[in-house]
Write a protein that holds these residues in place. Structure first.
Motif, PDB file in Angstrom:
ATOM      1  N   ARG A   1      -2.852  15.619  -8.383  1.00 29.30           N
ATOM      2  CA  ARG A   1      -2.272  14.816  -7.309  1.00 29.30           C
ATOM      3  C   ARG A   1      -2.071  15.654  -6.061  1.00 29.30           C
ATOM      4  O   ARG A   1      -2.164  15.158  -4.950  1.00 29.30           O
ATOM      5  CB  ARG A   1      -0.919  14.254  -7.739  1.00 29.30           C
TER       6      ARG A   1
ATOM      7  N   PRO B   1       0.807  -1.234   0.000  1.00 28.79           N
ATOM      8  CA  PRO B   1       0.000   0.000   0.000  1.00 28.79           C
ATOM      9  C   PRO B   1       0.832   1.272   0.000  1.00 28.79           C
ATOM     10  O   PRO B   1       0.402   2.278  -0.561  1.00 28.79           O
ATOM     11  CB  PRO B   1      -0.818  -0.134   1.291  1.00 28.79           C
ATOM     12  N   TYR B   2       2.014   1.240   0.609  1.00 29.15           N
ATOM     13  CA  TYR B   2       2.739   2.502   0.662  1.00 29.15           C
ATOM     14  C   TYR B   2       3.261   2.927  -0.706  1.00 29.15           C
ATOM     15  O   TYR B   2       3.529   4.099  -0.949  1.00 29.15           O
ATOM     16  CB  TYR B   2       3.857   2.482   1.697  1.00 29.15           C
TER      17      TYR B   2
ATOM     18  N   GLU C   1       1.389   2.516  -3.369  1.00 28.25           N
ATOM     19  CA  GLU C   1       0.195   3.139  -3.908  1.00 28.25           C
ATOM     20  C   GLU C   1       0.063   4.556  -3.370  1.00 28.25           C
ATOM     21  O   GLU C   1      -0.277   5.481  -4.101  1.00 28.25           O
ATOM     22  CB  GLU C   1      -1.001   2.297  -3.491  1.00 28.25           C
ATOM     23  N   MET C   2       0.340   4.707  -2.077  1.00 24.46           N
ATOM     24  CA  MET C   2       0.278   6.029  -1.455  1.00 24.46           C
ATOM     25  C   MET C   2       1.240   6.995  -2.115  1.00 24.46           C
ATOM     26  O   MET C   2       0.925   8.164  -2.317  1.00 24.46           O
ATOM     27  CB  MET C   2       0.640   5.924   0.037  1.00 24.46           C
ATOM     28  N   ALA C   3       2.432   6.503  -2.429  1.00 28.91           N
ATOM     29  CA  ALA C   3       3.393   7.390  -3.093  1.00 28.91           C
ATOM     30  C   ALA C   3       2.855   7.829  -4.447  1.00 28.91           C
ATOM     31  O   ALA C   3       3.018   8.968  -4.864  1.00 28.91           O
ATOM     32  CB  ALA C   3       4.729   6.675  -3.249  1.00 28.91           C
ATOM     33  N   ARG C   4       2.160   6.908  -5.137  1.00 29.38           N
ATOM     34  CA  ARG C   4       1.610   7.269  -6.449  1.00 29.38           C
ATOM     35  C   ARG C   4       0.500   8.294  -6.308  1.00 29.38           C
ATOM     36  O   ARG C   4       0.355   9.190  -7.134  1.00 29.38           O
ATOM     37  CB  ARG C   4       1.054   6.018  -7.141  1.00 29.38           C
ATOM     38  N   VAL C   5      -0.295   8.135  -5.231  1.00 25.12           N
ATOM     39  CA  VAL C   5      -1.366   9.104  -4.997  1.00 25.12           C
ATOM     40  C   VAL C   5      -0.761  10.485  -4.796  1.00 25.12           C
ATOM     41  O   VAL C   5      -1.302  11.490  -5.230  1.00 25.12           O
ATOM     42  CB  VAL C   5      -2.190   8.693  -3.759  1.00 25.12           C
ATOM     43  N   ALA C   6       0.398  10.523  -4.140  1.00 23.88           N
ATOM     44  CA  ALA C   6       1.051  11.810  -3.921  1.00 23.88           C
ATOM     45  C   ALA C   6       1.747  12.311  -5.175  1.00 23.88           C
ATOM     46  O   ALA C   6       2.274  13.411  -5.191  1.00 23.88           O
ATOM     47  CB  ALA C   6       2.064  11.685  -2.776  1.00 23.88           C
ATOM     48  N   GLY C   7       1.753  11.500  -6.226  1.00 23.72           N
ATOM     49  CA  GLY C   7       2.325  11.970  -7.481  1.00 23.72           C
ATOM     50  C   GLY C   7       3.735  11.491  -7.765  1.00 23.72           C
ATOM     51  O   GLY C   7       4.449  12.110  -8.529  1.00 23.72           O
ATOM     52  N   ALA C   8       4.129  10.369  -7.160  1.00 25.72           N
ATOM     53  CA  ALA C   8       5.498   9.895  -7.373  1.00 25.72           C
ATOM     54  C   ALA C   8       5.659   9.308  -8.761  1.00 25.72           C
ATOM     55  O   ALA C   8       4.785   8.616  -9.254  1.00 25.72           O
ATOM     56  CB  ALA C   8       5.838   8.839  -6.322  1.00 25.72           C
TER      57      ALA C   8
ATOM     58  N   ARG D   1      13.539   5.407  -4.247  1.00 25.04           N
ATOM     59  CA  ARG D   1      13.323   5.692  -2.839  1.00 25.04           C
ATOM     60  C   ARG D   1      12.721   4.549  -2.059  1.00 25.04           C
ATOM     61  O   ARG D   1      12.883   4.441  -0.860  1.00 25.04           O
ATOM     62  CB  ARG D   1      12.374   6.900  -2.691  1.00 25.04           C
ATOM     63  N   HIS D   2      11.941   3.703  -2.735  1.00 20.77           N
ATOM     64  CA  HIS D   2      11.253   2.646  -1.994  1.00 20.77           C
ATOM     65  C   HIS D   2      11.787   1.259  -2.281  1.00 20.77           C
ATOM     66  O   HIS D   2      11.985   0.463  -1.364  1.00 20.77           O
ATOM     67  CB  HIS D   2       9.753   2.665  -2.322  1.00 20.77           C
TER      68      HIS D   2
ATOM     69  N   ILE E   1       8.255  15.004  -3.143  1.00 17.11           N
ATOM     70  CA  ILE E   1       7.910  14.650  -4.518  1.00 17.11           C
ATOM     71  C   ILE E   1       7.556  15.902  -5.300  1.00 17.11           C
ATOM     72  O   ILE E   1       7.925  16.052  -6.470  1.00 17.11           O
ATOM     73  CB  ILE E   1       6.723  13.665  -4.543  1.00 17.11           C
TER      74      ILE E   1
ATOM     75  N   ASN F   1       6.249   2.915   4.460  1.00 20.42           N
ATOM     76  CA  ASN F   1       7.472   2.164   4.233  1.00 20.42           C
ATOM     77  C   ASN F   1       8.126   1.884   5.580  1.00 20.42           C
ATOM     78  O   ASN F   1       8.459   2.808   6.309  1.00 20.42           O
ATOM     79  CB  ASN F   1       8.416   2.981   3.341  1.00 20.42           C
TER      80      ASN F   1
ATOM     81  N   TRP G   1      11.049   7.708  -8.919  1.00 21.08           N
ATOM     82  CA  TRP G   1      11.025   7.972  -7.477  1.00 21.08           C
ATOM     83  C   TRP G   1      10.758   6.686  -6.715  1.00 21.08           C
ATOM     84  O   TRP G   1      11.422   6.369  -5.736  1.00 21.08           O
ATOM     85  CB  TRP G   1       9.942   9.008  -7.169  1.00 21.08           C
TER      86      TRP G   1
ATOM     87  N   ALA H   1       0.842  -1.094   6.768  1.00 21.37           N
ATOM     88  CA  ALA H   1       1.261  -1.411   5.407  1.00 21.37           C
ATOM     89  C   ALA H   1       1.338  -0.160   4.546  1.00 21.37           C
ATOM     90  O   ALA H   1       2.005  -0.175   3.511  1.00 21.37           O
ATOM     91  CB  ALA H   1       0.285  -2.402   4.769  1.00 21.37           C
ATOM     92  N   ALA H   2       0.681   0.914   4.951  1.00 21.40           N
ATOM     93  CA  ALA H   2       0.682   2.115   4.129  1.00 21.40           C
ATOM     94  C   ALA H   2       1.925   2.962   4.346  1.00 21.40           C
ATOM     95  O   ALA H   2       2.049   4.029   3.765  1.00 21.40           O
ATOM     96  CB  ALA H   2      -0.558   2.958   4.429  1.00 21.40           C
TER      97      ALA H   2
ATOM     98  N   PRO I   1      16.185   0.709  -1.824  1.00 20.84           N
ATOM     99  CA  PRO I   1      16.708   0.594  -0.457  1.00 20.84           C
ATOM    100  C   PRO I   1      16.320  -0.704   0.223  1.00 20.84           C
ATOM    101  O   PRO I   1      17.040  -1.185   1.085  1.00 20.84           O
ATOM    102  CB  PRO I   1      16.075   1.794   0.259  1.00 20.84           C
TER     103      PRO I   1
END
Lengths: 473, 339, 328
Positions: B97, A362-363, A365-372, A380-381, B127, B112, A376, B109-110, A384
């Motif tokens: 966005r 899910p995180y 997906e969250m990054a994509r919602v924020a526009g990643a 970043r995810h 971002i 990292n 990125w 899970a949401a 690492p």
């Protein structure tokens, strides 16, 4: 605000390296890992000392390749500590030199023989200055303490004139004519083919003096007389050097090219580490980037990329290496290049599985919602989280590559210009070292290869226990 | 209702997922699809809390993702603040966005697991390249105060596994607020939290909504929480909206047979309930979203159908009922109630 | 009538290492008669699941029963050897429907095969002989006969949960412990499972211990309720007493936090803070840091935070552990 800010920054700096510190704390507890790490540190220190020429002079590889450089070293002798350990008598390396600045027609050198055993060889270097002639007669007579007088050499030879000086080298052990002379002189009942010249030359007179097993050294003063004469012109002796070769040398003995194996083995450290680490590093980088891209994009991209992996991983490495060695010559760059090109597929499956799992989190997906962007998310995810396991793959791959290089050199495909352990083993095998019992030529390189590989394997096992992707937080 | 601004509009949205049966499926003529969302239309007004409720597999989560353009719809249009964003390429969606964000079901899970709280909340800022490091700390600190995670130093540099469930969800809420959005999709934000803190988180969401004039799309399967928290509820079944009205209307005056069944099935903390069996007016099991029959898709489970007059039965079998206003601001898609 | 189950001052601790002991169940006593159903309610980490596991004597490592007794039909099963428990107790007298069990069905075995295993193991039947009993158990939970030959992935969530319940019933135990049986299910299926559980207790006379955090579900099934907090029982009584006249502040707050569908609620209450750390729980009453009464009324300071309140009876069958009702 700045006060608050400073407080925040203090805590930030504390947590920045927290993951690394946590890893180090875990690693410290692993006995296996620490053992491997200590070994590796020792190896690295040795390598640094070698490479910065502190313990080995520069230009060593060149010296390794030219057998002429080693003529003052004994041939195929075990290490000194071995003779001490097994209680065998040592013959010290003896060099007797005498120079005659004005030159003499007859040179006399004397030396005292005190040892309890025989030299492995004796070499006589005579420097002469011929003038106006090519044909020279040399006679060498030896006076023993027991009053025996033997003419061991009496020959007329033509010598190519080279810059006014000429060196005549005479290795006594190999000369079969000397064998005949000695056998006849002492009226021994054996065939001259099997006698050891040095035992007879320096041994107490007896019917058994031809074999080192039964001969006893004759202690005392020996005198060597060297005479030169020509038909026309003039010949003078400027320097005489008698080298009596020890029956042991150094920390690791010598090989059949008279090379000091200790230095050769030391030189192997930086090369082995370099080859292993560089190859493993390149392979891991290529493999990880490939796996991340393949798994992140998924779908058809992934299918195609994985089929490529299947094809590459089914190419047999050894035949390709042999082929390339034959075509391009056995250069190290080529070997590393081919190894990287054919073995990068090693860790792909696991990394790909990890990326698939992370990708669905899910995180992300969250990054994509924020526009990643894709870049990125990968940088970043995904990377690492993949990096610790990649580190493990790199560590665990090193021994494999060191062994591969050693094996290649052993088969004769390695780079002959480099004194690697595999090369040493190769030379040992073509000289039949194992069969003839020259263990100091065969066992040390093998042990060192195993130890370096072992140190990486131990570190790898400890790292794996800590970083295993199956152990979720 | 005064003429309110529509912030998000869904027009006949469809999302069909193709079923792959191997590499050679591209050659198959008859392709099968999972019809997760099969033609839904609704408006969300600015400042309201709109709820999508339904059982698992009804398509509510997919709809949420479609509205955030995490998926591209198979058909239909998504209109955000009067701009059609259905087919806009990702690169041009930056403004969108910034104005939208999401809170999801599992707060652990949401995030990292290797990010500190600061990194989690400041990720949207980084971002969008907003603020220097010091400015980001300032913004994140203010957000932590807003979601009541104080003292700030204690939480800024913690890792997710060091937080409790409620604290994690607050961090996710803070992250959702980082870019000052206008529209937030909340997908089951409290279902994994303990009962005693659910109300706390919902209260926080409500306070934030008033303060910042936020619009929520609340997705859940829990009708009780939906009634408490939301203004309007849309009940979904197999990819379509079957009923849409205000929360109180849906709870007290459900019209569609499916809604009636859902309402009847919800347990209540009343000890006298154990003395009788709970009657749920519904038949059978949820059918597969692959083979959806023509006509009304609820037909196999509808108890009203069995006692309906012939004319209506025929309609139910052949034509899909549209979502029609049958009472004041109360929409139903059922032939029994549409005139 | 002899009690079916009596738990006396049970202590189940998880021993992580020398210094860290999680007191998951700390001095808990409950009673259950034949045909009765008891609900264990509480939030995450209160110990209700561990209590369920303890009664089944199947506590996951590193948990252990370190004190107290579990008397099943008069016999203390807490200190019986593993072999006895396996042959005479587990699944035969007491069985359990584990949390998330429906997702733990073996995907490569048919439902019938999995349900037959206890019969084959305990009654030495063959799979063929067991089939008859399996079909009977499936009927009891409302599943048709053909399910015997189906694989788990062919069943819906509700069917899988029923199959798991059938598995718990296969040897006709006297007591079934159900741990969160409806949590992952949709509301319609949940109602069906609730009806099934009601059926089993009321018509078949099965003893049931229902463990859940959902107070609404609990009220629809059980006759008696025990509210647990941080490893202890804070209130215990009949459903009517607990839901209509709750006495403990925690129970009162908890009930006011339940969202209602058929009644319009203006404000849902919540309890600030979080459940305590069970390795070092707060001294005295474990709820006192979050208790509204403790915060408001000063005369409880020095009492609730020092001494643990005993479980006392405030009316017949209704017990509370709170200093408001207990006398010093």
């Amino acid at each position: 605000m700045s006060n608050k800010f400073e407080r925040y920054m203090k805590l930030y700096r504390k947590t920045r390296w927290i993951k690394l510190r946590m890893f180090w704390d875990d690693f410290k507890h692993s006995k296996l890992g620490m053992c491997g790490l200590i070994m590796l540190i020792i190896f690295i220190i040795i390598s640094i000392l070698v490479v910065t020429n502190t313990i080995i002079p520069a230009e060593f590889p060149k010296k390794w390749r030219s057998p002429g450089e080693w003529s003052d070293y004994p041939e195929l002798v075990p290490p000194e500590w071995w003779l001490k350990l097994t209680g065998q008598p040592i013959f010290p390396h003896t060099v007797v030199t005498k120079t005659f600045p004005e030159g003499k027609k007859e040179a006399i050198i004397a030396f005292h023989y005190d040892a309890n055993t025989f030299p492995t060889d004796a070499k006589l270097n005579v420097e002469i200055i011929p003038k106006g002639t090519n044909i020279i007669r040399i006679t060498i007579i030896i006076h023993r303490p027991d009053k025996h007088k033997i003419t061991i050499y009496d020959k007329t030879e033509s010598i190519t004139e080279r810059a006014n000086r000429t060196i005549i080298s005479l290795f006594i052990r190999r000369e079969s004519e000397i064998s005949h002379i000695l056998v006849n002189h002492f009226k021994l009942n054996v065939s001259p083919d099997i006698v050891n010249n040095l035992c007879i030359l320096f041994g107490e007179e007896s019917q058994d003096m031809w074999t080192p097993a039964k001969a006893k050294p004759l202690k005392g003063s020996y005198v060597l007389i060297i005479r030169t004469s020509t038909f026309e012109g003039e010949v003078k002796i400027s320097k005489v050097k008698l080298t009596l070769y020890a029956n042991a040398y150094g920390l690791m003995g010598t090989d059949s090219y008279r090379r000091d194996l200790f230095l050769g083995l030391l030189w192997g450290f930086p090369i082995a580490l370099l080859i292993g680490i560089v190859t493993s590093f390149l392979t891991t980088i290529v493999g990880v980037i490939y796996a991340v891209i393949s798994a992140y994009y998924g779908g058809y991209v992934d299918e195609v990329m994985q089929r490529i992996v299947d094809i590459v991983s089914s190419i047999p490495v050894l035949p390709v290496l042999i082929l390339c060695a034959m075509i391009f010559g056995p250069k190290l760059i080529i070997i590393i290049g081919i190894l990287v090109a054919l073995t990068w597929t090693g860790g792909i499956k696991t990394i790909r599985a990890m990326v698939f799992q992370i990708r669905e989190a899910p995180y992300i997906e969250m990054a994509r919602v924020a526009g990643a962007s894709t870049r990125w998310i990968i940088l970043r995810h995904i990377l690492p989280q993949v990096l610790p396991y990649s580190f493990y793959l790199m560590v665990i791959g090193v021994p494999g590559y060191i062994l591969t290089e050693a094996g290649l050199s052993y088969l004769g495909l390695g780079d002959p210009t480099l004194p690697t352990w595999g090369q040493i083993l190769h030379d040992a095998s073509i000289h039949g070292a194992a069969l003839c019992g020259y263990w100091w030529w065969v066992i040390p390189p093998g042990i060192l290869i195993a130890l370096v590989g072992l140190s990486f394997a131990m570190i790898g096992v400890a790292v794996d226990k800590i970083l295993n992707p199956k152990l979720k937080y | 209702m005064t003429n309110r601004e529509v912030i998000v509009k869904a027009e006949n949205l469809k999302k069909w997922f193709p079923i792959k049966t191997g590499l050679l499926s591209i050659f198959k003529k008859e392709k099968l699809y999972v019809r997760a969302v099969d033609g839904i239309s609704f408006n969300i007004f600015r400042g309201e809390t709109f709820c999508l409720v339904g059982e698992s597999g009804c398509g509510k989560t997919t709809t949420g993702r479609l509205l955030l353009r995490l998926l591209k719809p198979t058909d239909g249009r998504i209109i955000f603040e009067n701009k059609d964003i259905t087919m806009t390429p990702e690169k041009q969606l930056i403004e969108f966005r910034r104005k939208t964000s999401m809170i999801s079901q599992d707060p652990y899970a949401a995030m990292n697991p290797r990010f500190t709280v600061f990194e989690v909340i400041s990720e949207p800022l980084t971002i969008h390249k907003i603020g220097s490091f010091e400015e980001k700390i300032e913004i994140v600190s203010k957000l932590l105060e807003e979601v009541k995670l104080t003292p700030i130093e204690e939480f800024l540099w913690r890792f997710p596994h060091q937080l409790s469930g409620g604290q994690r969800q607050r961090v996710c809420i803070a992250r959702a607020l980082a870019l000052n959005p206008e529209f937030i999709v909340a997908d089951e934000p409290v279902s994994m939290l303990d009962l005693s803190i659910r109300a706390e988180i919902l209260q926080l969401l409500r306070d934030l909504q008033l303060k910042r004039n936020l619009t929520y799309l609340y997705i859940t399967h829990d009708l009780s929480t939906a009634r408490y928290f939301c203004d309007r509820i849309a009940v979904m079944y197999l990819g379509k909206i079957v009923e849409l009205s205000s929360a109180d209307e849906i709870a007290d005056n459900p019209i569609h047979p499916y809604t009636k069944a859902l309402i009847a099935a919800v347990p209540e903390p009343d000890p006298s309930n154990r003395l009788k069996m709970r009657e749920v007016p519904i038949k059978g099991e949820i059918p597969s979203p692959i083979n959806i029959p023509s006509g009304c898709r609820f037909i196999n489970r509808c108890v009203v159908y069995d006692n309906a007059p012939e004319k209506i039965k025929k309609l139910c079998k052949t034509k899909e009922p549209p979502l029609t206003e049958v009472e004041d601001n109360h929409y139903v898609s059922c032939w029994m109630y549409i005139k | 009538m002899k009690e079916l189950l009596e738990v006396r001052e049970l202590k189940t601790y998880f021993i992580l290492d020398e210094r860290r002991i999680v007191k998951a169940v700390d001095n808990v006593s409950i009673r259950l008669s034949q045909g009765e159903s008891l609900g264990l309610a509480g939030e995450s980490g209160c110990g209700k699941s561990t209590l369920g596991y303890s009664i089944l004597t199947c506590i996951p490592r590193p948990g252990k029963i370190v004190g107290g007794e579990i008397l099943f039909e008069g016999e203390n099963v807490a200190n019986k050897p593993e072999s006895w428990l396996r042959r005479h107790y587990r699944w035969i007298k007491v069985s359990m429907v584990f949390q998330g069990a429906m997702n733990s069905l073996n995907p490569v075995l048919t439902v019938g095969r999995q349900l037959s295993e206890p019969l084959v193991y305990h009654k030495n039947m063959t799979y063929k002989e067991a089939r008859k009993y399996v079909v009977e158990a499936l009927k009891l939970v409302g599943l048709p006969e053909h399910i015997v030959d189906r694989y788990p992935h062919e069943l819906s969530g509700g069917m899988k949960q029923r199959a798991v319940i059938a598995m718990a019933l296969i040897l006709k135990p006297k007591l079934v412990i159900a741990d969160e049986p409806t949590t992952a299910l949709d509301v319609v299926v949940q109602a069906q499972i609730i009806n099934l559980l009601k059926n089993l207790t009321q018509r078949e006379g099965m003893g049931l211990i229902l463990i859940t955090h959902d107070l609404s579900v609990l009220s629809e099934v059980v006759d008696k309720v025990a509210i647990m907090y941080a490893g202890k029982i804070v209130e215990y009584g009949t459903s009517e007493q607990i839901y209509l006249t709750p006495k403990h502040p925690y129970t009162q707050k908890l009930l006011r936090a339940v969202p209602r569908l058929h009644v319009k609620v203006d404000k849902l209450e919540f309890i600030p803070g979080a459940p305590p750390n069970l390795i070092s729980p707060p001294p005295g009453c474990r709820f006192h840091p979050r208790c509204p009464i403790f915060k408001e009324k000063s005369n409880f300071k020095g009492l609730c935070d020092i001494e643990e309140p005993p479980l006392i009876e405030v009316e017949p069958e209704h017990k509370v552990a709170c200093w408001i009702y207990a006398k010093r």
